[in-house]
Design an enzyme around this catalytic site. Structure first.
Site, PDB file in Angstrom:
ATOM      1  N   HIS A  37       0.873  -1.182   0.000  1.00  0.00           N
ATOM      2  CA  HIS A  37       0.000   0.000   0.000  1.00  0.00           C
ATOM      3  C   HIS A  37       0.906   1.227   0.000  1.00  0.00           C
ATOM      4  O   HIS A  37       1.097   1.884   1.025  1.00  0.00           O
ATOM      5  CB  HIS A  37      -0.924  -0.003   1.216  1.00  0.00           C
ATOM      6  CG  HIS A  37      -1.860  -1.171   1.251  1.00  0.00           C
ATOM      7  ND1 HIS A  37      -1.463  -2.431   1.656  1.00  0.00           N
ATOM      8  CD2 HIS A  37      -3.177  -1.277   0.929  1.00  0.00           C
ATOM      9  CE1 HIS A  37      -2.486  -3.262   1.565  1.00  0.00           C
ATOM     10  NE2 HIS A  37      -3.536  -2.587   1.136  1.00  0.00           N
ATOM     11  N   SER A  87       6.910   5.696   2.445  1.00  0.00           N
ATOM     12  CA  SER A  87       7.750   4.499   2.586  1.00  0.00           C
ATOM     13  C   SER A  87       8.555   4.178   1.325  1.00  0.00           C
ATOM     14  O   SER A  87       9.731   3.800   1.434  1.00  0.00           O
ATOM     15  CB  SER A  87       6.878   3.296   2.978  1.00  0.00           C
ATOM     16  OG  SER A  87       6.196   3.555   4.189  1.00  0.00           O
ATOM     17  N   ASP A  98      -4.514  -4.133  -6.235  1.00  0.00           N
ATOM     18  CA  ASP A  98      -4.632  -4.448  -4.821  1.00  0.00           C
ATOM     19  C   ASP A  98      -3.394  -5.200  -4.346  1.00  0.00           C
ATOM     20  O   ASP A  98      -3.093  -6.285  -4.828  1.00  0.00           O
ATOM     21  CB  ASP A  98      -5.891  -5.301  -4.608  1.00  0.00           C
ATOM     22  CG  ASP A  98      -6.079  -5.738  -3.166  1.00  0.00           C
ATOM     23  OD1 ASP A  98      -6.865  -6.662  -2.930  1.00  0.00           O
ATOM     24  OD2 ASP A  98      -5.452  -5.143  -2.273  1.00  0.00           O
ATOM     25  N   GLY A  99      -2.685  -4.620  -3.376  1.00  0.00           N
ATOM     26  CA  GLY A  99      -1.458  -5.241  -2.899  1.00  0.00           C
ATOM     27  C   GLY A  99      -1.678  -6.535  -2.152  1.00  0.00           C
ATOM     28  O   GLY A  99      -0.810  -7.419  -2.158  1.00  0.00           O
ATOM     29  N   ASP A 113       0.853  -2.041   5.079  1.00  0.00           N
ATOM     30  CA  ASP A 113       0.247  -1.011   5.938  1.00  0.00           C
ATOM     31  C   ASP A 113      -0.959  -0.360   5.252  1.00  0.00           C
ATOM     32  O   ASP A 113      -0.903   0.773   4.811  1.00  0.00           O
ATOM     33  CB  ASP A 113       1.278   0.042   6.361  1.00  0.00           C
ATOM     34  CG  ASP A 113       1.823   0.846   5.201  1.00  0.00           C
ATOM     35  OD1 ASP A 113       1.809   0.331   4.065  1.00  0.00           O
ATOM     36  OD2 ASP A 113       2.231   1.997   5.411  1.00  0.00           O
TER      37      ASP A 113
END
Length: 295
Positions: free
Chosen positions: A42, A116, A158-159, A179
């Site tokens: 994400h 990140s 979608d991860g 996350d």
């Protein structure tokens, strides 16, 4: 959930904990010569303007990274993390590219906060690679604009589901950050299922799960559920810096659960967390927790 935008929360106390730990894990991964793959399920937009309308709406960074920005007494691990954010704020810095080095004694104005992927990009070596998942169309476009090339792939999907196709990785070293926003209560179950599947496909991977400390039973139960699906060693760190409001709502703190953590991480956090909680505390009861099961 497509309504969620991390820009509203960039640089807050939860980001400080998450990215401090991420920075330490990345340093451990790059201490070995063998290449590795960083996977972000994400990824968000990769970087955020703290003076922009979204960040200024709640200005959460003021009680997070801003409290650390100009301090001269940072513990070494905190200094490493803050140094990276400072590099990201140099005029020549650009998301997705190696951040320039700071001149000695230089502290640039705090205007930007790295997501990140940008933290990870600072550590990437020529043989390493990144796979960045992001479902929000605007953030996925931003990621694709600033990240890409031979080392980095941005995946607009979608991860939770996309991670399955990337495990086991090539080369067979990986750091996976999970996350999601947790705005949907179903995300907690998806995280557990994702970690369970991931460790079955690639038991030797390092898996980092961030979660919010909020008034939901699912948030309270999540670390215990992750312990149950972790076949080897794990480390759990939680930081509480704020009281919930009168209705019991609000982000009181956050936690990280790491599967196969670096053996150095527990000692590092033991030295850092008392100081960090004291500096970021917004009420007298601020506290932290560190627990682990060695491999």
């Amino acid at each position: 959930m497509l309504a969620y935008r991390h820009a509203f929360h960039a640089g807050n106390h939860a980001d400080v904990l998450k990215h401090l730990v991420l920075d330490q894990v990345l340093r451990y991964m790059t201490a070995k010569d063998k290449p590795f793959r960083y996977i972000d399920t994400h990824a968000g937009a990769g970087g955020y303007a703290l003076k922009g309308a979204q960040a200024q709406k709640t200005a959460e960074y003021r009680e997070g990274i801003n409290r650390l920005w100009s301090r001269a007494d940072l513990p070494p691990a905190v200094a490493d993390y803050v140094h990276g954010v400072q590099r990201f704020n140099l005029p020549e810095a650009e998301p997705g590219q190696p951040a320039p080095e700071l001149e000695k004694g230089m502290t640039p104005p705090l205007k930007l906060y790295p997501g990140s992927p940008s933290i990870a990009r600072m550590h990437l070596r020529p043989g390493d690679s990144m796979r960045l998942f992001e479902l929000h169309p605007a953030d996925a476009r931003t990621l694709a604009t600033h990240f890409g090339g031979r080392q980095v792939q941005v995946l607009h999907e979608d991860g939770f589901n996309g991670l399955k196709a990337l495990l086991p990785p090539t080369p067979r070293r990986a750091l996976v950050l999970i996350d999601p926003s947790y705005e949907l209560v179903g995300d907690y179950g998806k995280v557990v299922a994702c970690v369970r599947d991931a460790v079955q496909r690639f038991p030797d991977g390092v898996y980092m799960v961030w979660y919010p400390q909020v008034a939901r039973v699912e948030a309270v139960q999540l670390p215990k559920r992750l312990m149950a699906v972790s076949p080897k060693g794990w480390l759990h760190v939680r930081m509480t810096v704020k009281q919930a409001d009168a209705q019991g709502f609000g982000l009181a703190g956050s936690g990280l659960f790491i599967v196969n953590p670096p053996y150095t991480l527990h000692e590092t956090l033991q030295g850092v967390m008392p100081w960090l909680v004291q500096v970021l505390a917004q009420f007298e009861g601020a506290n932290y927790l560190i627990e682990e099961q060695p491999a």
